[in-house]
Design an enzyme around this catalytic site. Structure first.
Site, mmCIF file in Angstrom:
data_model
loop_
_atom_site.group_PDB
_atom_site.id
_atom_site.type_symbol
_atom_site.label_atom_id
_atom_site.label_comp_id
_atom_site.label_asym_id
_atom_site.label_seq_id
_atom_site.Cartn_x
_atom_site.Cartn_y
_atom_site.Cartn_z
ATOM 1 N N GLY A 67 0.826 -1.198 0.000
ATOM 2 C CA GLY A 67 0.000 0.000 0.000
ATOM 3 C C GLY A 67 0.860 1.248 0.000
ATOM 4 N N GLY A 115 0.070 -4.753 0.791
ATOM 5 C CA GLY A 115 -1.167 -4.646 0.035
ATOM 6 C C GLY A 115 -1.215 -5.536 -1.187
ATOM 7 N N GLU A 138 5.546 -5.207 7.796
ATOM 8 C CA GLU A 138 4.892 -4.065 8.436
ATOM 9 C C GLU A 138 5.437 -3.706 9.807
ATOM 10 O OE1 GLU A 138 2.235 -5.415 5.217
ATOM 11 O OE2 GLU A 138 3.352 -6.443 6.784
ATOM 12 N N ASP A 146 -1.362 -6.629 7.857
ATOM 13 C CA ASP A 146 -2.802 -6.431 7.709
ATOM 14 C C ASP A 146 -3.305 -7.092 6.423
ATOM 15 O OD1 ASP A 146 -1.485 -4.611 6.070
ATOM 16 O OD2 ASP A 146 -2.859 -2.957 6.469
#
Length: 352
Positions: A67, A115, A138, A146
């Protein structure tokens, strides 16, 4: 008229939907604009009863490197809410992919991180190549694995998922297949041939046969095989402190290197990550994503996410100053605050 290339290319060919992530200069990093184009296309193609959907990345370096957290942090520093909207839309998309009713095929050639993992791993088929490079790094930026990481990572064999989540360790090529992150493995020079063959398929069973026909075996041992027992022994604890203790007690080169890596990560992220991985094992993908959204909102109001992105992606000094600075200083209260339920209007809702 703008001559700027679209960030996502959407095509319909022979009753197949094809998504190309088209930001090769930034390794196809996923942003809100892209999500808002992908989701309606997925909805339409599912409703239309397309034979399948193929998703791939432009260029030869990356499927999707994650992301676009840099812009989220820059916006958040000015009091903006881009992060809240992006994570909400992204996680809803991850849930849609995991519950998609037609075959979803991700060609995960090149870098697949963060992502990009969320855009691929929940789909029915994930095709890796020798150029594939997987990681969920992350904890290095004050976030947590996530995009449904709390769902799929604890379902990997033994404690591999906890290890990958906490350390951000990278897996390459055929090791994605051996870890069960990929479902098929081919050489990158056959990708176009595979795509052409899938476009000619008329049914889900024909797609499966085509993928199996192209898939090859790699006879090398899984890269983590020599340390799999150590991973299971050290990462089976429910406390980060005890994982540190077990690695110290082990004392092998691998354990010392792993401990050194963990000590560079956000201490808060390590504790939040271990908790969410342990909880995610008991949840459905949709439930896991709802918890993840609460935790993401928690990270958006915590120092470490901004500091981690600053150190790695903005100033690039690679020297984050975490607060708290040690694992022992991260209290249960700090961790639990990340998991607090949001007001009903702010909770993640899935429209499946």
């Amino acid at each position: 008229m703008s001559t700027e290339a679209p960030d996502v290319i959407l095509e319909e060919i022979n009753n197949k939907g094809i998504i190309t992530l088209n930001r090769p200069k930034v390794l196809n990093a996923l942003d809100l604009s892209m999500v808002k184009k992908i989701v309606p296309a997925l909805q339409k193609w599912e409703k239309d009863g397309k034979v399948c959907v193929i998703v791939k990345g432009a260029g030869e370096k990356s499927f999707c490197a994650g992301g676009d957290v840099k812009n989220i942090v820059l916006d958040g520093m000015k009091g903006g809410k881009l992060g809240h909207e992006f994570f909400r839309e992204e996680y809803a998309m991850n849930g849609m992919i995991g519950n998609y009713k037609i075959p979803y095929i991700a060609l995960i050639d090149g870098i697949v991180m963060g992502g990009g993992v969320g855009l691929s791993v929940h789909g029915k088929y994930r095709v890796a190549t020798e150029r594939s490079l997987f990681a969920m790094p992350e904890t290095q930026i004050g976030l947590f694995p996530d995009v449904g990481g709390s769902y799929f990572l604890p379902r990997l064999k033994g404690k591999i998922g906890s290890y990958l989540a906490l350390t951000g360790e990278r897996l390459k090529g055929a090791d994605l297949l051996k870890a069960k992150i990929a479902t098929h493995y081919i050489t990158s020079n056959k990708l176009q041939d595979l795509e052409n063959a899938i476009v000619q398929c008329q049914s889900a069973s024909e797609i499966e046969r085509t993928l199996d026909k192209f898939s090859i075996q790699d006879n090398n041992p899984f890269v983590l095989e020599p340390v799999i027992d150590k991973i299971d022994a050290c990462f089976s604890s429910n406390s980060v402190e005890q994982i540190f203790e077990r690695l110290e007690k082990d004392g092998s080169d691998w354990a010392i290197k792993t401990l050194g890596k963990l000590k560079k990560m956000s201490p808060t992220s390590l504790k939040v990550t271990l908790k969410i991985i342990n909880e995610g094992k008991k949840l459905s993908l949709i439930e896991a994503l709802q918890v993840e959204y609460r935790v993401a909102v928690g990270c958006l109001s915590h120092h470490d996410f901004y500091e981690g992105v600053r150190a790695l992606l903005v100033d690039k000094d690679q020297n984050p100053k975490w607060k708290p600075s040690t694992v022992r200083e991260v209290t249960d209260d700090i961790v639990d605050r990340h998991f607090a339920r949001l007001s009903e209007d702010k909770e993640l809702k899935h429209k499946l």
